[in-house]
Design an enzyme around this catalytic site. Sequence first.
Site, PDB file in Angstrom:
ATOM      1  N   ASP A 512       1.243  -0.969   0.146  1.00  0.00           N
ATOM      2  CA  ASP A 512       0.333  -0.476   0.098  1.00  0.00           C
ATOM      3  C   ASP A 512       0.258   1.309  -0.105  1.00  0.00           C
ATOM      4  O   ASP A 512       2.390   1.146  -0.024  1.00  0.00           O
ATOM      5  CB  ASP A 512      -1.097   0.297   1.087  1.00  0.00           C
ATOM      6  CG  ASP A 512      -1.936   1.287   1.256  1.00  0.00           C
ATOM      7  OD1 ASP A 512      -2.281   1.820  -0.360  1.00  0.00           O
ATOM      8  OD2 ASP A 512      -3.103   0.749   2.062  1.00  0.00           O
ATOM      9  N   GLU A 515       2.667   5.627  -4.526  1.00  0.00           N
ATOM     10  CA  GLU A 515       2.498   6.019  -4.951  1.00  0.00           C
ATOM     11  C   GLU A 515       4.140   7.207  -4.476  1.00  0.00           C
ATOM     12  O   GLU A 515       3.881   6.970  -6.986  1.00  0.00           O
ATOM     13  CB  GLU A 515       1.920   6.731  -4.960  1.00  0.00           C
ATOM     14  CG  GLU A 515      -0.065   6.175  -4.453  1.00  0.00           C
ATOM     15  CD  GLU A 515      -0.306   5.373  -3.642  1.00  0.00           C
ATOM     16  OE1 GLU A 515      -1.282   4.712  -3.796  1.00  0.00           O
ATOM     17  OE2 GLU A 515       0.270   5.714  -2.756  1.00  0.00           O
ATOM     18  N   ASP A 588      -9.190   3.689  -1.815  1.00  0.00           N
ATOM     19  CA  ASP A 588     -10.253   4.548  -0.906  1.00  0.00           C
ATOM     20  C   ASP A 588     -11.050   5.259  -1.586  1.00  0.00           C
ATOM     21  O   ASP A 588     -11.972   6.048  -1.052  1.00  0.00           O
ATOM     22  CB  ASP A 588      -9.055   5.245   0.225  1.00  0.00           C
ATOM     23  CG  ASP A 588      -7.761   4.928   0.517  1.00  0.00           C
ATOM     24  OD1 ASP A 588      -7.742   3.316   0.662  1.00  0.00           O
ATOM     25  OD2 ASP A 588      -7.349   5.084   0.611  1.00  0.00           O
TER      26      ASP A 588
END
Length: 921
Positions: A512, A515, A588
């Site tokens: 997770d 980015e 999300d």
Amino acid sequence: MRSLLFVLSLICFCSQTALSWKKEEFRSCDQTPFCKRARSRTPGACSLIVGDVSITDGDLVAKLLPKAPNQGDGDQIKPLILSLSVYKDGIVRLKIDEDHSLNPPKKRFQVPDVVVSEFEEKKIWLQKVATETISGDTSPSSVVYVSDGYEAVVRHDPFEVYVREKSGDRRRVVSLNSHGLFDFEQLGRKTEGDNWEEKFRTHTDSRPSGPQSISFDVSFYDSSFVYGIPEHATSFALKPTKGPGVEESEPYRLFNLDVFEYDHESPFGLYGSIPFMVSHGKSGKTSGFFWLNAAEMQIDVLANGWDAESGISLPSSHSRIDTFWMSEAGIVDTFFFVGPEPKDVVKQYASVTGTSAMPQLFATGYHQCRWNYKDEEDVAQVDSKFDEHDIPYDVLWLDIEHTDGKRYFTWDSVLFPHPEEMQKKLAAKGRKMVTIVDPHIKRDDSYFLHKEATQMGYYVKDSSGKDFDGWCWPGSSSYIDMLSPEIRKWWGGRFSYKNYVGSTPSLYTWNDMNEPSVFNGPEVTMPRDALHVGGVEHREVHNAYGYYFHMATSDGLVMREEGKDRPFVLSRAIFPGTQRYGAIWTGDNTAEWEHLRVSIPMILTLGLTGITFSGADIGGFFGNPEPELLVRWYQVGAYYPFFRGHAHHDTKRREPWLFGERNTELMRDAIHTRYTLLPYFYTLFREANVTGVPVVRPLWMEFPQDEATFSNDEAFMVGSGLLVQGVYTKGTTQASVYLPGKESWYDLRNGKTYVGGKTHKMDAPEESIPAFQKAGTIIPRKDRFRRSSSQMDNDPYTLVVALNSSQEAEGELYIDDGKSFEFRRGSYIHRRFVFSKGVLTSTNLAPPEARLSSQCLIDRIILLGHSSGPKSALVEPLNQKAEIEMGPLRMGGLVASSGTKVLTIRKPGVRVDQDWTVKIL
């Protein structure tokens, strides 16, 4: 005290961010100088022409030169180098870069490790260049062979590149710079008085190399719609962003960001970036364009009439969609895909970036996740409740709270004191566990991972050359520099049983925040002037950071098992090539009906652009879904390629048994549907692994000339055999479903027949959503319910034969051991089933050396749409008769209460791995 205040401010920031997406935290095009500059350009502004054309190493090589000589002492336009390469299957690669012989200030970054090595083996070595003078031009154009049906044209003055058909009116397919918008900001040397800094909110970007952006227009011909360029929460068919009638005049942004509770119907960028666009039109023809670049990108889809005075004179029967591509840095490294069929384009793209990894069987089942299952007792209770309620599942997930203070590769010794024992208890039921491992490393000198990374110099640096220090879940954090192969190999080694204490062979990984997310960074990410190995600025590699993190983690799990077992790694960030390393999810989302609806175009877009193993959090990550929404989400999610329930820690618990007996029953039925169809899904994953064709597909991929399918993004195909229509509105008990094609469709619930080529209004009761099997297909199933997919290994199969108007059908089944790489060495079963003239035949599709065997039997053969009333069936080579019955359709343990009676051949006694025939008498 000062550090405490900083911590409190960050906590406040994180909690506020989690409440809703704040548009002002992220740049618009007007706040992004390279985008604002590019968008201000007018058609025909390009002043470059082509010269010095030659064939070098099998490529067409030329220079892009200023049309008019440089004047005065101002910025001098230097020649650029153009190379055009041709590959088998109708692929053209165009590269444009600085002329290195002129010693530019630095070498522009070219993305490595994405184009697969096998692609270069498909290169067609050009031998000659033909010339052709286009009407109105003063100089000839260069023409090269692409395939028997296509050729590429490099127009010299004005500069333009396009691919066209050879025959007929030589229809264009895809073109670059047809409107003269090409611009290449050449690298310069900073002189006294130059100020290259850029500011956004409280952050300053030093921009040490100055402006270096690239922009150009791309046109698609015979085009009704364009699709692709994820990741955005928008419609599947991309809406125009500039020109007459455009409401949201903001380009589609490709810049990987940690976006909380994102807006739907927004062109703003999300967690991933794939600069691959697909065009499809009324002729049924499809084409594609891909720009390999890891810097920020902005893409406009231009509305008709965006510039009434520009354009190419085309016959009125032709349609064209113009687009405008802008990037902050990098080079032009683009690919033209000629199609012409939809599946041809996705195969062509897959031949460049690779096909999807073949998942383990367990990964295609249901996953249960939450931030966070709080301790070992909680894990045991959740696991036992699934069994108590007869709900199968395969994987239980642990989020960041399982660690020792957000130190990855560790366990909280109070909450999870016996991690190996916990995993082994799950494994005894055939279940797995996934733990989270993020790229931010807690800056704690007593933490072994931070200590080693610091000593080895393995962190990304800030603009001054020091280890970059940002803020994320652990507090002060540094980030592993995944651009380096050496560092990636080191990272992979952290997953060994020796280094990851408490891990077992049934433990897999979740990446997770990759980015990467930096809570106190510009736009919640890493500063663009941070430095990677070799002095590469983060701006040049940003969109690929998560890709490299995913790659290193996946390779680490392969190393852990000494190359024997397939890895499973879920990533949030995506980039071209991500499909080779595992699954992704859409981030999300929120417990809203609109987020359920937008999950379908998002997953369709991901599949079209190579990411075939994707899904959305069931029920929405944020918020508390009402029971009806959660049930409908499970019913749709059962058909997602990646099927996982997940929720934020501030939400109420939402395991399927917590909403009353009736809702538990409905969610259980949805999950059972997925497990019943696992043989079909696994076969589709193998197709994606071999060809790149997605598991979940837009309707027009199977019906390319049916215009009613082109903008339909509420229904979708699962493979070529199933059509699913979601329910996306509260209180809905009816749905309008368009069923394409000329053949019939059979309702999965009851076998009822519906004609193709029209819209049907039908019931959508709380029990299920509309789903149909296409006439002419055969779908394999397993109808016995078990605790997990591995416990179904030896269960018999059911074949559902949906007959078309000619009383024919066909389908396939793929089987391997479900876990290892032995399938690459021929250890698999691949069968083809054909029903014709009253006979069902099973034949082998695997190569002769394929050596896997199976004792599994075909337990039932269900015929939908059989026109006569047979009395028996003859099975060969057993030379025995099988029982036949007429009755309601069965779907797993469920029996249709009403509907058409179907013919079922019971216990034919044939093995799934052998040749046989079943003849209807």
